[in-house]
Design a protein around this motif. Sequence first.
Motif, short mmCIF file in Angstrom:
data_model
loop_
_atom_site.label_atom_id
_atom_site.label_comp_id
_atom_site.label_asym_id
_atom_site.label_seq_id
_atom_site.Cartn_x
_atom_site.Cartn_y
_atom_site.Cartn_z
N ILE A 1 -17.07 7.85 -10.16
CA ILE A 1 -15.62 7.66 -10.11
C ILE A 1 -14.95 8.97 -10.51
CG2 ILE A 1 -13.69 6.27 -10.90
CD1 ILE A 1 -15.71 4.08 -11.64
N LYS A 2 -14.48 9.73 -9.51
CA LYS A 2 -13.78 10.99 -9.74
C LYS A 2 -13.29 11.54 -8.40
CE LYS A 2 -17.55 14.34 -9.23
NZ LYS A 2 -18.30 15.43 -9.85
N PRO A 3 -12.22 12.34 -8.42
CA PRO A 3 -11.22 12.48 -9.47
C PRO A 3 -10.03 11.54 -9.22
CG PRO A 3 -10.86 14.17 -7.82
CD PRO A 3 -12.01 13.30 -7.33
N ASN A 4 -9.21 11.37 -10.24
CA ASN A 4 -7.90 10.74 -10.10
C ASN A 4 -7.94 9.36 -9.46
OD1 ASN A 4 -6.58 13.18 -11.09
ND2 ASN A 4 -6.98 14.05 -9.07
N SER A 5 -8.92 8.55 -9.87
CA SER A 5 -8.99 7.18 -9.37
C SER A 5 -8.57 6.22 -10.47
CB SER A 5 -10.40 6.88 -8.87
OG SER A 5 -10.71 7.68 -7.75
N LYS A 6 -8.03 5.08 -10.09
CA LYS A 6 -7.48 4.17 -11.10
C LYS A 6 -7.47 2.74 -10.60
CE LYS A 6 -2.73 5.17 -9.64
NZ LYS A 6 -1.41 5.71 -10.07
N HIS A 7 -7.31 1.82 -11.55
CA HIS A 7 -7.27 0.38 -11.29
C HIS A 7 -8.54 -0.07 -10.57
CE1 HIS A 7 -3.29 0.70 -12.77
NE2 HIS A 7 -2.76 1.23 -11.69
N ILE A 8 -9.65 -0.03 -11.33
CA ILE A 8 -10.98 -0.30 -10.80
C ILE A 8 -11.66 -1.34 -11.67
CG2 ILE A 8 -13.26 0.72 -10.38
CD1 ILE A 8 -11.65 3.40 -9.90
N TRP A 9 -12.35 -2.28 -11.03
CA TRP A 9 -13.12 -3.31 -11.74
C TRP A 9 -14.52 -3.37 -11.14
CZ3 TRP A 9 -12.06 -9.31 -11.52
CH2 TRP A 9 -12.87 -9.95 -12.48
N ILE A 10 -15.55 -3.13 -11.98
CA ILE A 10 -16.95 -3.25 -11.58
C ILE A 10 -17.53 -4.43 -12.33
CG2 ILE A 10 -19.19 -2.09 -11.51
CD1 ILE A 10 -17.60 0.58 -11.71
N ASP A 11 -17.97 -5.44 -11.61
CA ASP A 11 -18.33 -6.72 -12.22
C ASP A 11 -19.66 -7.23 -11.69
OD1 ASP A 11 -17.64 -9.18 -13.74
OD2 ASP A 11 -17.62 -10.08 -11.74
N ARG A 12 -20.52 -7.70 -12.59
CA ARG A 12 -21.76 -8.39 -12.26
C ARG A 12 -22.65 -7.57 -11.31
NH1 ARG A 12 -19.60 -14.35 -10.83
NH2 ARG A 12 -17.72 -13.17 -10.37
N CYS A 13 -22.79 -6.29 -11.60
CA CYS A 13 -23.69 -5.44 -10.83
C CYS A 13 -24.93 -5.12 -11.66
CB CYS A 13 -23.00 -4.16 -10.39
SG CYS A 13 -21.73 -4.42 -9.11
N SER A 14 -26.07 -4.95 -11.00
CA SER A 14 -27.30 -4.51 -11.63
C SER A 14 -27.57 -3.07 -11.20
CB SER A 14 -28.48 -5.40 -11.20
OG SER A 14 -28.32 -6.72 -11.65
N LEU A 15 -27.80 -2.18 -12.18
CA LEU A 15 -27.98 -0.77 -11.87
C LEU A 15 -29.19 -0.24 -12.61
CD1 LEU A 15 -24.63 -1.27 -12.73
CD2 LEU A 15 -24.54 0.75 -11.26
#
Length: 334
Positions: A126-140
């Motif tokens: 996440i770059k640059p200048n990104s906003k209003h983000i939701w990462i949910d229920r992911c496996s990494l």
Amino acid sequence: METTLPYADVDSRLRAMAGRAEGFGRFAVGGAHGPVHSVTSLADDGPGSLREACRRKEPLWIVFEISGTIHLSSYLNVSSHKTIDGRGQRIKLSGKGLRLKECENIIICNLEFEGGRGHDVDGIQIKPNSKHIWIDRCSLRDYDDGLIDITRQSTDITVSRCYFANHDKTMLIGADPSHSGDRCIRVTIHHCFFDGTRQRHPRLRFGKVHLYNNYTRNWGVYAICASVEAQIYSQCNIYEAGQKKKAFEFYTEKAADKEEARSGLIISEGDLLLNGAQPCPLREANGERMFHPSEFYPIWTMEPASDSLKHILHICSGWQSVPRPSEQGNALVT
């Protein structure tokens, strides 16, 4: 005490997730204002592919009609106003990862990321200048660089109910002490399970991070780290040590626009320390003021750190075998 997961009702309707994140990412609505778009191909690009959907400029709620692995030969750039919704299928991304670059209003839900290869390859960058983000229920797991990296003035992000494993540098927030513009970064991390990952749960420079109801066990260097001017509010988390007992680390660095080097601040409140995990040491604030989450959002779903919480995070973090919700009666929650 019975454990209650946050936003437990969002699987009742497809777009009920929009605007339902807790914390700093709570305004993320993803592609709620656009049509549902189906991915029908596991190809890296071309008709019906995820890449083809993500490059479109209009809002889309992206769902999958197939399960399997999408091998990415290059970063997959996600444009603004997109939901990538893996519920109802089992989609794994490998090779490279997702890049959220100068975008806003992104929801990423119920995907797996594994086997990212190459220099500077993150699972989600996440770059640059990104906003209003939701990462949910992911496996990494198992990327050559980070699993989730948040840098270069990206802000208002929530990471929730994710599972992290088989990795070294898990989550970097703020990449360099010369990036003083990262003072704007604000991230909430809650109900995540860091399972034997080595370090950076997260490592933070400059910004503000609220951690609550996470479970971190058997780290290899430290659990969380506050570097230059960082502010970390650690609330009702479970830290279970393996061989390394230091849960809280402080690294001193000099911001490019300051004369003196500084580390960061960590407040540990209601955290459960197991197997000899060391408590957070008291440190001088040096005139810096520590934020409180209530200054930015009024409520969050939190309970005391406990064995029951640990049990539920084993089960309910990461990719979930849940059906895709119905598209009927989708009212946008804002």
